[in-house]
Design a protein around this motif. Sequence first.
Motif, PDB file in Angstrom:
ATOM      1  N   ALA A   1       0.502   4.200  -2.743  1.00  0.00           N
ATOM      2  CA  ALA A   1       0.171   5.579  -2.363  1.00  0.00           C
ATOM      3  C   ALA A   1       1.192   6.574  -2.917  1.00  0.00           C
ATOM      4  CB  ALA A   1       0.089   5.700  -0.845  1.00  0.00           C
ATOM      5  N   ALA A   2       2.419   6.120  -3.101  1.00  0.00           N
ATOM      6  CA  ALA A   2       3.479   6.991  -3.619  1.00  0.00           C
ATOM      7  C   ALA A   2       3.545   6.997  -5.144  1.00  0.00           C
ATOM      8  CB  ALA A   2       4.827   6.557  -3.053  1.00  0.00           C
TER       9      ALA A   2
ATOM     10  N   SER B   1      -0.632  -0.182  10.164  1.00  0.00           N
ATOM     11  CA  SER B   1      -0.841   0.948   9.254  1.00  0.00           C
ATOM     12  C   SER B   1      -1.029   2.265   9.985  1.00  0.00           C
ATOM     13  CB  SER B   1      -2.072   0.696   8.379  1.00  0.00           C
ATOM     14  OG  SER B   1      -1.931  -0.492   7.640  1.00  0.00           O
TER      15      SER B   1
ATOM     16  N   ARG C   1       1.475   5.230   9.636  1.00  0.00           N
ATOM     17  CA  ARG C   1       1.542   5.774   8.276  1.00  0.00           C
ATOM     18  C   ARG C   1       0.308   6.605   7.953  1.00  0.00           C
ATOM     19  NH1 ARG C   1       3.269   0.182   7.710  1.00  0.00           N
ATOM     20  NH2 ARG C   1       5.536   0.193   7.587  1.00  0.00           N
TER      21      ARG C   1
ATOM     22  N   THR D   1      -4.403   9.722   0.959  1.00  0.00           N
ATOM     23  CA  THR D   1      -3.589  10.278  -0.127  1.00  0.00           C
ATOM     24  C   THR D   1      -4.474  10.967  -1.160  1.00  0.00           C
ATOM     25  OG1 THR D   1      -1.941   8.543   0.225  1.00  0.00           O
ATOM     26  CG2 THR D   1      -1.845   9.716  -1.871  1.00  0.00           C
TER      27      THR D   1
ATOM     28  N   LEU E   1      -4.883   4.540   3.958  1.00  0.00           N
ATOM     29  CA  LEU E   1      -3.777   5.380   3.481  1.00  0.00           C
ATOM     30  C   LEU E   1      -4.038   5.871   2.063  1.00  0.00           C
ATOM     31  CD1 LEU E   1      -0.990   6.621   3.926  1.00  0.00           C
ATOM     32  CD2 LEU E   1       0.011   4.455   3.151  1.00  0.00           C
TER      33      LEU E   1
ATOM     34  N   SER F   1      -4.884  -0.763   5.748  1.00  0.00           N
ATOM     35  CA  SER F   1      -4.010   0.185   5.047  1.00  0.00           C
ATOM     36  C   SER F   1      -4.686   0.843   3.856  1.00  0.00           C
ATOM     37  CB  SER F   1      -2.713  -0.504   4.599  1.00  0.00           C
ATOM     38  OG  SER F   1      -2.964  -1.484   3.607  1.00  0.00           O
TER      39      SER F   1
ATOM     40  N   THR G   1       0.819  -1.220   0.000  1.00  0.00           N
ATOM     41  CA  THR G   1       0.000   0.000   0.000  1.00  0.00           C
ATOM     42  C   THR G   1       0.847   1.262   0.000  1.00  0.00           C
ATOM     43  OG1 THR G   1      -1.742  -1.202   1.174  1.00  0.00           O
ATOM     44  CG2 THR G   1      -1.899   1.192   1.140  1.00  0.00           C
ATOM     45  N   ARG G   2       1.939   1.295   0.747  1.00  0.00           N
ATOM     46  CA  ARG G   2       2.778   2.502   0.766  1.00  0.00           C
ATOM     47  C   ARG G   2       3.334   2.815  -0.616  1.00  0.00           C
ATOM     48  NH1 ARG G   2       7.310   2.560   5.153  1.00  0.00           N
ATOM     49  NH2 ARG G   2       7.467   0.386   4.547  1.00  0.00           N
ATOM     50  N   GLN G   3       3.778   1.775  -1.343  1.00  0.00           N
ATOM     51  CA  GLN G   3       4.300   2.000  -2.699  1.00  0.00           C
ATOM     52  C   GLN G   3       3.202   2.505  -3.629  1.00  0.00           C
ATOM     53  OE1 GLN G   3       4.898  -0.622  -0.663  1.00  0.00           O
ATOM     54  NE2 GLN G   3       6.668  -1.808  -1.343  1.00  0.00           N
TER      55      GLN G   3
END
Length: 197
Positions: A75-76, A120, A123, A105, A101, A98, A71-73
């Motif tokens: 979101a970026a 999560s 973050r 975003t 997130l 997550s 999920t972080r990747q």
Amino acid sequence: MQIAILSFDGFNELDSFVALSLLNRVPGWHAMICAPDATVTSMNGVMISAGMRLDTLPDMDAVIVGSGVRTRQIAADEAVMARLRLDPLRQLIGAQCSGALLLATLGLLETVPVCTDATSRPRVEAAGVRVIEAPFHASANIATAGGCMAAHYLAALMIARGAGEAQARTVIDYVAPVGEKEATVERIMSVVSPFLT
């Protein structure tokens, strides 16, 4: 009701499959896995065909954004995020763990208290969102759930909002463990019901 269960590579099967199964038990409803590509692989290596692609999101009545290990990747990734066109004025939107997130975003959680999982939480808070210690919360057309076993709250809310509380109780009763049906229905609906008015 046409519902997208948004799932990216590394998705959590519990989030996506539990919601998918419950929502498709409502007569006339159609929930499908939605992904960027034709296939998507879960965090445990389960590869499935996506029923729809991201360009169909604006046409959906409801969207659930599942969680996953990437999920972080996601979101970026500005290119992917630009494809997530959601409208909380028209659509019922839910996020699991997550998945919050991704909604943060997109700027959809600025004033909404959010539920997410413990991993999560830092973050999501770093994205400027207020996280509360609860399994489920809904505000207007945005709902969030925290914990892998909380997918039934998102599904129950969507069913109750779209097909009535009686239908939500029927679906939950059908899947609840034998000998625990009444208690399971009452527990889930006691969490969801305050957000139905």
